[in-house]
Write a protein that holds these residues in place. Structure first.
Motif, PDB file in Angstrom:
ATOM      1  N   VAL A 255      53.506  44.461  14.994  1.00 54.50           N
ATOM      2  CA  VAL A 255      53.696  45.908  15.140  1.00 54.50           C
ATOM      3  C   VAL A 255      52.488  46.658  14.600  1.00 54.50           C
ATOM      4  CG1 VAL A 255      55.092  47.873  14.421  1.00 54.50           C
ATOM      5  CG2 VAL A 255      56.210  45.745  15.097  1.00 54.50           C
ATOM      6  N   ILE A 256      52.029  46.267  13.419  1.00 54.25           N
ATOM      7  CA  ILE A 256      50.889  46.950  12.791  1.00 54.25           C
ATOM      8  C   ILE A 256      49.637  46.821  13.652  1.00 54.25           C
ATOM      9  CG2 ILE A 256      49.354  46.986  10.792  1.00 54.25           C
ATOM     10  CD1 ILE A 256      51.775  45.950   9.134  1.00 54.25           C
ATOM     11  N   PHE A 257      49.313  45.584  14.011  1.00 52.63           N
ATOM     12  CA  PHE A 257      48.098  45.359  14.801  1.00 52.63           C
ATOM     13  C   PHE A 257      48.254  45.883  16.222  1.00 52.63           C
ATOM     14  CE2 PHE A 257      47.406  42.129  11.467  1.00 52.63           C
ATOM     15  CZ  PHE A 257      46.127  42.499  11.078  1.00 52.63           C
ATOM     16  N   GLY A 258      49.479  45.834  16.754  1.00 49.13           N
ATOM     17  CA  GLY A 258      49.713  46.352  18.096  1.00 49.13           C
ATOM     18  C   GLY A 258      49.435  47.846  18.184  1.00 49.13           C
ATOM     19  N   ILE A 259      49.888  48.582  17.176  1.00 48.12           N
ATOM     20  CA  ILE A 259      49.646  50.021  17.154  1.00 48.12           C
ATOM     21  C   ILE A 259      48.154  50.320  16.987  1.00 48.12           C
ATOM     22  CG2 ILE A 259      50.039  52.142  15.834  1.00 48.12           C
ATOM     23  CD1 ILE A 259      52.859  51.104  15.235  1.00 48.12           C
ATOM     24  N   ILE A 260      47.516  49.617  16.034  1.00 48.40           N
ATOM     25  CA  ILE A 260      46.090  49.864  15.761  1.00 48.40           C
ATOM     26  C   ILE A 260      45.235  49.510  16.982  1.00 48.40           C
ATOM     27  CG2 ILE A 260      44.111  49.162  14.373  1.00 48.40           C
ATOM     28  CD1 ILE A 260      46.075  48.744  12.030  1.00 48.40           C
ATOM     29  N   ILE A 261      45.416  48.299  17.501  1.00 47.72           N
ATOM     30  CA  ILE A 261      44.589  47.848  18.627  1.00 47.72           C
ATOM     31  C   ILE A 261      44.911  48.645  19.883  1.00 47.72           C
ATOM     32  CG2 ILE A 261      44.029  45.876  20.112  1.00 47.72           C
ATOM     33  CD1 ILE A 261      44.597  44.066  17.695  1.00 47.72           C
ATOM     34  N   GLY A 262      46.200  48.959  20.088  1.00 46.93           N
ATOM     35  CA  GLY A 262      46.583  49.755  21.252  1.00 46.93           C
ATOM     36  C   GLY A 262      45.899  51.110  21.257  1.00 46.93           C
ATOM     37  N   LEU A 263      45.922  51.790  20.110  1.00 49.31           N
ATOM     38  CA  LEU A 263      45.267  53.101  20.015  1.00 49.31           C
ATOM     39  C   LEU A 263      43.757  52.981  20.180  1.00 49.31           C
ATOM     40  CD1 LEU A 263      47.289  54.701  17.061  1.00 49.31           C
ATOM     41  CD2 LEU A 263      47.386  55.344  19.474  1.00 49.31           C
ATOM     42  N   LEU A 264      43.156  51.935  19.602  1.00 49.41           N
ATOM     43  CA  LEU A 264      41.713  51.738  19.746  1.00 49.41           C
ATOM     44  C   LEU A 264      41.332  51.524  21.211  1.00 49.41           C
ATOM     45  CD1 LEU A 264      40.785  49.477  16.684  1.00 49.41           C
ATOM     46  CD2 LEU A 264      40.094  51.848  17.094  1.00 49.41           C
ATOM     47  N   LEU A 265      42.122  50.734  21.922  1.00 46.71           N
ATOM     48  CA  LEU A 265      41.835  50.494  23.339  1.00 46.71           C
ATOM     49  C   LEU A 265      41.949  51.772  24.159  1.00 46.71           C
ATOM     50  CD1 LEU A 265      43.585  47.041  23.964  1.00 46.71           C
ATOM     51  CD2 LEU A 265      41.128  47.522  24.087  1.00 46.71           C
ATOM     52  N   LEU A 266      42.903  52.630  23.820  1.00 47.67           N
ATOM     53  CA  LEU A 266      43.033  53.897  24.535  1.00 47.67           C
ATOM     54  C   LEU A 266      41.851  54.822  24.241  1.00 47.67           C
ATOM     55  CD1 LEU A 266      46.878  54.599  24.182  1.00 47.67           C
ATOM     56  CD2 LEU A 266      45.647  53.785  26.193  1.00 47.67           C
ATOM     57  N   VAL A 267      41.343  54.774  23.016  1.00 47.53           N
ATOM     58  CA  VAL A 267      40.127  55.540  22.686  1.00 47.53           C
ATOM     59  C   VAL A 267      38.936  54.988  23.470  1.00 47.53           C
ATOM     60  CG1 VAL A 267      38.493  56.100  20.847  1.00 47.53           C
ATOM     61  CG2 VAL A 267      40.945  56.235  20.406  1.00 47.53           C
ATOM     62  N   VAL A 268      38.840  53.655  23.548  1.00 44.49           N
ATOM     63  CA  VAL A 268      37.767  53.019  24.328  1.00 44.49           C
ATOM     64  C   VAL A 268      37.884  53.415  25.798  1.00 44.49           C
ATOM     65  CG1 VAL A 268      36.878  50.797  25.152  1.00 44.49           C
ATOM     66  CG2 VAL A 268      37.477  51.092  22.741  1.00 44.49           C
ATOM     67  N   PHE A 269      39.116  53.492  26.295  1.00 44.03           N
ATOM     68  CA  PHE A 269      39.341  53.905  27.685  1.00 44.03           C
ATOM     69  C   PHE A 269      38.755  55.297  27.938  1.00 44.03           C
ATOM     70  CE2 PHE A 269      42.199  56.662  30.192  1.00 44.03           C
ATOM     71  CZ  PHE A 269      41.922  56.176  31.460  1.00 44.03           C
ATOM     72  N   ILE A 270      39.006  56.232  27.023  1.00 44.60           N
ATOM     73  CA  ILE A 270      38.467  57.588  27.180  1.00 44.60           C
ATOM     74  C   ILE A 270      36.944  57.550  27.213  1.00 44.60           C
ATOM     75  CG2 ILE A 270      38.271  59.847  26.060  1.00 44.60           C
ATOM     76  CD1 ILE A 270      41.109  59.416  24.963  1.00 44.60           C
ATOM     77  N   PHE A 271      36.352  56.772  26.327  1.00 48.25           N
ATOM     78  CA  PHE A 271      34.894  56.635  26.282  1.00 48.25           C
ATOM     79  C   PHE A 271      34.377  56.076  27.614  1.00 48.25           C
ATOM     80  CE2 PHE A 271      31.086  54.101  25.392  1.00 48.25           C
ATOM     81  CZ  PHE A 271      30.276  55.056  24.793  1.00 48.25           C
ATOM     82  N   ILE A 272      35.052  55.068  28.141  1.00 45.19           N
ATOM     83  CA  ILE A 272      34.639  54.448  29.417  1.00 45.19           C
ATOM     84  C   ILE A 272      34.706  55.452  30.553  1.00 45.19           C
ATOM     85  CG2 ILE A 272      35.316  52.734  31.166  1.00 45.19           C
ATOM     86  CD1 ILE A 272      36.219  50.943  28.828  1.00 45.19           C
ATOM     87  N   GLU A 273      35.781  56.218  30.594  1.00 43.85           N
ATOM     88  CA  GLU A 273      35.986  57.139  31.718  1.00 43.85           C
ATOM     89  C   GLU A 273      34.925  58.230  31.770  1.00 43.85           C
ATOM     90  OE1 GLU A 273      38.764  56.362  34.120  1.00 43.85           O
ATOM     91  OE2 GLU A 273      37.900  54.756  32.922  1.00 43.85           O
ATOM     92  N   PHE A 274      34.376  58.588  30.640  1.00 42.78           N
ATOM     93  CA  PHE A 274      33.304  59.578  30.629  1.00 42.78           C
ATOM     94  C   PHE A 274      31.953  58.976  31.007  1.00 42.78           C
ATOM     95  CE2 PHE A 274      36.014  62.312  27.764  1.00 42.78           C
ATOM     96  CZ  PHE A 274      36.056  63.405  28.634  1.00 42.78           C
ATOM     97  N   ARG A 275      31.858  57.642  30.986  1.00 50.19           N
ATOM     98  CA  ARG A 275      30.578  56.988  31.218  1.00 50.19           C
ATOM     99  C   ARG A 275      30.429  56.387  32.615  1.00 50.19           C
ATOM    100  NH1 ARG A 275      26.657  56.791  26.997  1.00 50.19           N
ATOM    101  NH2 ARG A 275      27.593  57.930  25.250  1.00 50.19           N
TER     102      ARG A 275
END
Length: 567
Positions: A255-275
């Motif tokens: 649960v802990i790592f799922g929340i952390i990694i899930g949110l990080l991947l969504l932040v990475v997604f935003i970065f990718i979409e702008f690039r």
């Protein structure tokens, strides 16, 4: 003259086609919505048929996947499917969704084996059904938007969304009826509808948009978004399950790592979409106020109301219905029936406000709908545990009318605000906000309920069991059990006390004590104070979130239609 006749003919064909598109997509949404909820009531029969105890440690995990797997798969694929449909054709992939959903329903009906192996196979087929639903949900709104002019979409969306809300409640009732006959019929019921809808869609639906095959699929964006959202939703789901000696699983490493990694991947997604040159979703659409405010208010409304149906069912099945003489086994079906006024309220206001929003815009209706939701939630806090049904009926109507006032106008405003070339991805993003908000709402409601029960239920339950004639040691053991077990038992239509007390302890009790503890009155009266204090807190929180959603909806501005109408 020839040109005039041809123009009139095309106009008539267009007028006829839009109703074909609305009818078929409504059928698809109805089928998918029924199936999203139909197993809620039929799970006990399904698990009995597969010879698995859903209240065991292993069975609870299987039950969670049967309940949430469909939703998680659908939610994580919506934006990707919507974008792919913009590239390859919305009608083509909508048809594919109908076919996949129907095939999965057939496979579920014929699921081989039993025990853990059989349940695991069934879960896989259920996930496949979620893939088909993803194609249906991500394209139906876009197909309707393509077929109707901007002055008719609100009415069309209202009619279409009746199927979504109606299907979820029909599924509750239909699941109870079919499960009493044969649990496999729960899955077979979709097959005739699916076959008819697949053929009808293939023959009658036409591509109104021009697929842009020059676009490339943003694989990196798709993968990071799907992986991030999947991890986050699964982590939130497992967070409300017991873990070790804890009543909830927030200390679970997954649960802990799922929340952390899930949110990080969504932040990475935003970065990718702008690039990337050809993104999965054009994030610059959020610069459009109607689009941004519409999705923000949708997300907040989903957080406020997504878990409402589940909590009301717990209230009805665990307290109100048993106190009114209904057996625990019959409560799932009757809970669905007693919640029908909410669907009626939506049926009345959905198409009406959708139609009016075509002329006056979504601002007033969507904002008013969320204001009604605030009133409904506050009214719920005033009810006692054993309420009079008349007052409950009125509140359900208020909440249903609020949902109807908000849903169709808001969806129409979102779809009107984007270019025609982005409607598939937009429909997927809109549905993702809705599903993510509902998942978060379930977590919020359930966490509040479990925390409240963990604190106040043990001493109350211990005293009640001892007073009823149970030995103190046995009463202490039962009172210390995670309240999740009792809630799941209630939700599945089991007698909660019967599922919590082992056969040896039960056999040692006198007949009088046994009759008292296993009767319809003991558990509801024992659990009511703890449940009601938690529910009232949850309803107050939902009222506040609904008020914020109303503000967000108001800030959308006047009626706005994107210049690139594609009409």
């Amino acid at each position: 003259m020839a040109k005039t006749l041809q123009s009139n003919r095309n106009s008539k064909e267009s007028a006829g086609y839009k109703w074909v598109a609305l009818s078929n997509t409504t059928l698809g949404i109805l089928m998918a919505s029924i199936n999203s909820n139909i197993i809620l009531i039929s799970l006990p029969a399904i698990f009995r048929g597969m010879q698995v105890n859903p209240l065991s440690t292993e069975g609870a995990s299987y039950m969670l996947w049967m309940l949430m797997g469909f939703t998680v798969v659908t939610a994580t694929l919506l934006v990707s499917f919507g974008r792919i449909s913009d590239i390859f054709g919305r009608v083509r992939l909508y048809n594919l969704g109908f076919a996949i959903f129907t095939l999965a329903s057939v496979l579920l009906y014929f699921t081989p084996g039993s025990g853990s192996t059989g349940i695991l196979i069934m879960i896989v087929f259920r996930l496949l059904q979620g893939v088909g639903a993803g194609f249906l949900f991500s394209n139906s709104t876009a197909i309707i938007t393509d077929a109707f002019s901007s002055h008719e979409r609100g009415m069309a969306m209202g009619l279409n969304q009746i199927a979504g809300i109606g299907g979820s409640l029909i599924g509750l009732i239909l699941g109870g009826v079919l499960a009493d006959i044969n649990w496999r019929l729960v899955f077979l019921v979709s097959v005739p509808i699916g076959l008819f809808g697949t053929v009808w869609a293939y023959v009658m639906l036409k591509e109104q948009s021009k697929p842009d095959k020059t676009q490339r699929i943003d694989w990196l964006g798709n993968i990071t978004f799907a992986a991030g959202l999947t991890l986050l939703l699964l982590a939130l789901t497992y967070g409300i399950m017991p873990y070790g000696s804890s009543t909830m699983g927030w200390s679970n490493p997954f649960v802990i790592f799922g929340i952390i990694i899930g949110l990080l991947l969504l932040v990475v997604f935003i970065f990718i979409e702008f690039r990337v040159k050809m993104p999965m979703f054009h994030l610059e659409l959020f610069r459009i106020r109607a689009f941004a405010c519409g999705n923000l208010s949708l997300f907040l409304s989903s957080v406020a109301r997504g878990g409402l149906q589940f909590m009301l069912i717990i209230w009805l099945q665990g307290i109100w219905l048993p106190l009114h003489g209904y057996s625990f086994e019959s409560t799932p079906l009757w809970a669905g029936i007693y919640m029908m006024p909410m669907m009626i309220g939506f049926f009345i206001m959905g198409p009406l406000c959708g139609r009016l929003s075509d002329r006056y815009g979504a601002r007033f209706f969507s904002t008013g709908g969320m204001a009604l939701s605030v009133i409904g939630f506050v009214m719920l806090t005033l009810l006692p545990a054993n309420f009079g049904y008349g007052a409950f009926l009125v509140i359900l109507l208020v909440l249903g009318c609020g949902m109807g006032m908000f849903a169709a106008p808001n969806t129409t405003a979102i779809m009107n605000s984007v270019p025609a070339s982005q409607r598939g991805a937009t429909a997927g993003m809109r549905a993702t906000f809705q599903n993510a908000g509902m998942a978060l709402s379930m977590t919020l409601y359930f966490a509040i309920l479990i925390l409240g029960l963990s604190k106040s239920l043990p001493p109350i339950l211990y005293s009640g069991l001892v007073d009823a004639g149970m030995p103190a040691a046995a009463a202490q053991k039962i009172a210390s059990m995670p309240p999740t077990s009792a809630l799941f038992a209630t939700f599945l239509g089991y007698n909660p006390m019967g599922s919590m007390i082992d056969s040896n302890t039960l056999g040692s009790l006198s007949e009088t004590a046994k009759a008292t503890i296993l009767g319809n009155q003991f558990f509801p009266q024992t659990i009511a104070p703890a449940v009601m204090s938690s529910l009232r807190l949850a309803f107050y929180i939902s009222a506040v979130i609904s008020a914020v959603a109303a503000v967000a909806s108001f800030l959308r501005g006047k009626r706005y239609v994107n210049e690139e109408e594609g009409k």
